[in-house]
Design a protein around this motif. Structure first.
Motif, PDB file in Angstrom:
ATOM      1  N   ARG A 182     -15.063   9.887 -34.369  1.00  0.00           N
ATOM      2  CA  ARG A 182     -14.700  11.288 -34.798  1.00  0.00           C
ATOM      3  C   ARG A 182     -14.936  12.053 -33.812  1.00  0.00           C
ATOM      4  NH1 ARG A 182     -15.809  12.299 -40.453  1.00  0.00           N
ATOM      5  NH2 ARG A 182     -14.891  10.456 -41.687  1.00  0.00           N
ATOM      6  N   ARG A 183     -14.216  13.196 -33.826  1.00  0.00           N
ATOM      7  CA  ARG A 183     -14.164  14.497 -32.691  1.00  0.00           C
ATOM      8  C   ARG A 183     -15.553  15.271 -33.368  1.00  0.00           C
ATOM      9  NH1 ARG A 183      -8.053  16.201 -31.630  1.00  0.00           N
ATOM     10  NH2 ARG A 183      -7.306  14.240 -30.379  1.00  0.00           N
ATOM     11  N   PRO A 224     -10.690  18.825 -28.055  1.00  0.00           N
ATOM     12  CA  PRO A 224     -11.661  18.031 -27.303  1.00  0.00           C
ATOM     13  C   PRO A 224     -11.634  18.290 -26.000  1.00  0.00           C
ATOM     14  CG  PRO A 224      -9.723  16.819 -28.132  1.00  0.00           C
ATOM     15  CD  PRO A 224      -9.624  18.134 -28.766  1.00  0.00           C
ATOM     16  N   ASN A 225     -10.694  18.796 -25.254  1.00  0.00           N
ATOM     17  CA  ASN A 225     -10.621  18.852 -23.776  1.00  0.00           C
ATOM     18  C   ASN A 225     -10.958  19.959 -23.309  1.00  0.00           C
ATOM     19  OD1 ASN A 225      -9.209  16.262 -23.626  1.00  0.00           O
ATOM     20  ND2 ASN A 225      -7.226  17.339 -24.445  1.00  0.00           N
ATOM     21  N   ILE A 232     -13.764  20.187 -32.187  1.00  0.00           N
ATOM     22  CA  ILE A 232     -12.772  19.167 -33.032  1.00  0.00           C
ATOM     23  C   ILE A 232     -11.212  19.418 -32.661  1.00  0.00           C
ATOM     24  CG2 ILE A 232     -12.051  18.592 -35.297  1.00  0.00           C
ATOM     25  CD1 ILE A 232     -14.888  18.844 -36.320  1.00  0.00           C
ATOM     26  N   SER A 255     -19.442  14.776 -37.952  1.00  0.00           N
ATOM     27  CA  SER A 255     -18.921  14.490 -36.648  1.00  0.00           C
ATOM     28  C   SER A 255     -19.664  13.952 -35.788  1.00  0.00           C
ATOM     29  CB  SER A 255     -18.672  16.198 -35.729  1.00  0.00           C
ATOM     30  OG  SER A 255     -20.094  16.259 -35.530  1.00  0.00           O
ATOM     31  N   ASN A 262     -20.601  14.640 -32.198  1.00  0.00           N
ATOM     32  CA  ASN A 262     -20.302  13.142 -31.665  1.00  0.00           C
ATOM     33  C   ASN A 262     -20.661  12.993 -30.070  1.00  0.00           C
ATOM     34  OD1 ASN A 262     -17.936  11.382 -30.179  1.00  0.00           O
ATOM     35  ND2 ASN A 262     -18.433  10.501 -32.132  1.00  0.00           N
ATOM     36  N   LEU A 263     -20.389  14.245 -29.424  1.00  0.00           N
ATOM     37  CA  LEU A 263     -20.571  14.289 -28.107  1.00  0.00           C
ATOM     38  C   LEU A 263     -22.253  14.169 -27.803  1.00  0.00           C
ATOM     39  CD1 LEU A 263     -18.316  17.406 -26.937  1.00  0.00           C
ATOM     40  CD2 LEU A 263     -17.765  14.932 -26.528  1.00  0.00           C
TER      41      LEU A 263
END
Length: 203
Positions: free
Chosen positions: A90-91, A168-169, A165, A85, A95-96
């Motif tokens: 990628r979500r 994502p919101n 994943i 991730s 990743n964040l």
């Protein structure tokens, strides 16, 4: 245990009182040094991708499994999730966290530390941080090391990664709350260590 008793007095504070705790700290030290970026104090996600791939190599897997013992399976699951991730485009939760490293370090740590304090103590309210900042605490090697040596915490973190994943919101507040639930799986000793390391209360 015999070696610890023979020492007569603790060599570190707080004292290690069991062989199990001693092994846990050795494994956490290995993970922390493996995860961090050079001499800095941030997780090196690019190196972790290589590490995850190396675990498919029998010789590398044997060496790390010897160090991690019964925590190896959880460690491998975590590194695989991070590898998957944290790839650009990628979500996912990691990743964040990777994106958060692009944000000003001082502001990130200050806000992430405050955010984590709220999450761990169960306080409510709008914290007003974006999703990358909400995930920024996962760039701290000592925190990921504690999680990596706790199968229940790893399971919760991977479950949270799956939620990110799929959605994502989600709100930063939801993410923060769930990171707090991951940390609730840690032992009292590990939470105390993190409190001292991060300068916030997790008790």
């Amino acid at each position: 245990n015999k070696a610890l008793k023979a020492a007569g007095k603790p060599l570190i504070e707080p004292p290690i009182v069991s062989a199990k705790r001693a092994k846990s700290l050795v494994r956490q030290s290995f993970v922390r040094e493996t995860f961090k970026k050079g001499l800095g104090n941030e997780v090196d996600f690019k190196s972790l991708r290589s590490l995850a791939k190396s675990l498919d190599n029998p010789s590398s897997q044997k060496r790390i499994a010897a160090i991690m013992g019964e925590d190896f399976a959880a460690f491998k699951r975590l590194t695989n999730a991070i590898q998957d991730s944290s790839i650009t485009g990628r979500r996912g939760l990691f990743n964040l966290a990777l994106r958060s490293q692009e944000i000003n370090a001082a502001a990130k740590i200050a806000q992430a530390g405050g955010t984590l304090g709220f999450a761990a103590t169960g306080a409510a309210g709008t914290l007003g941080v974006g999703l990358p900042l909400a995930a920024a605490v996962l760039t701290v090697p000592s925190l990921l090391a504690k999680i990596a040596t706790n199968p229940r915490a790893v399971n919760r973190l991977i479950e949270l990664n799956s939620k990110v994943i799929k959605n994502p919101n989600m709100t930063p507040e939801f993410l923060v709350s769930n990171i707090g639930k991951v940390l609730e799986e840690l032992s009292d000793e590990d939470r105390a260590d993190l409190s001292a390391d991060l300068g916030i209360s997790l008790q």
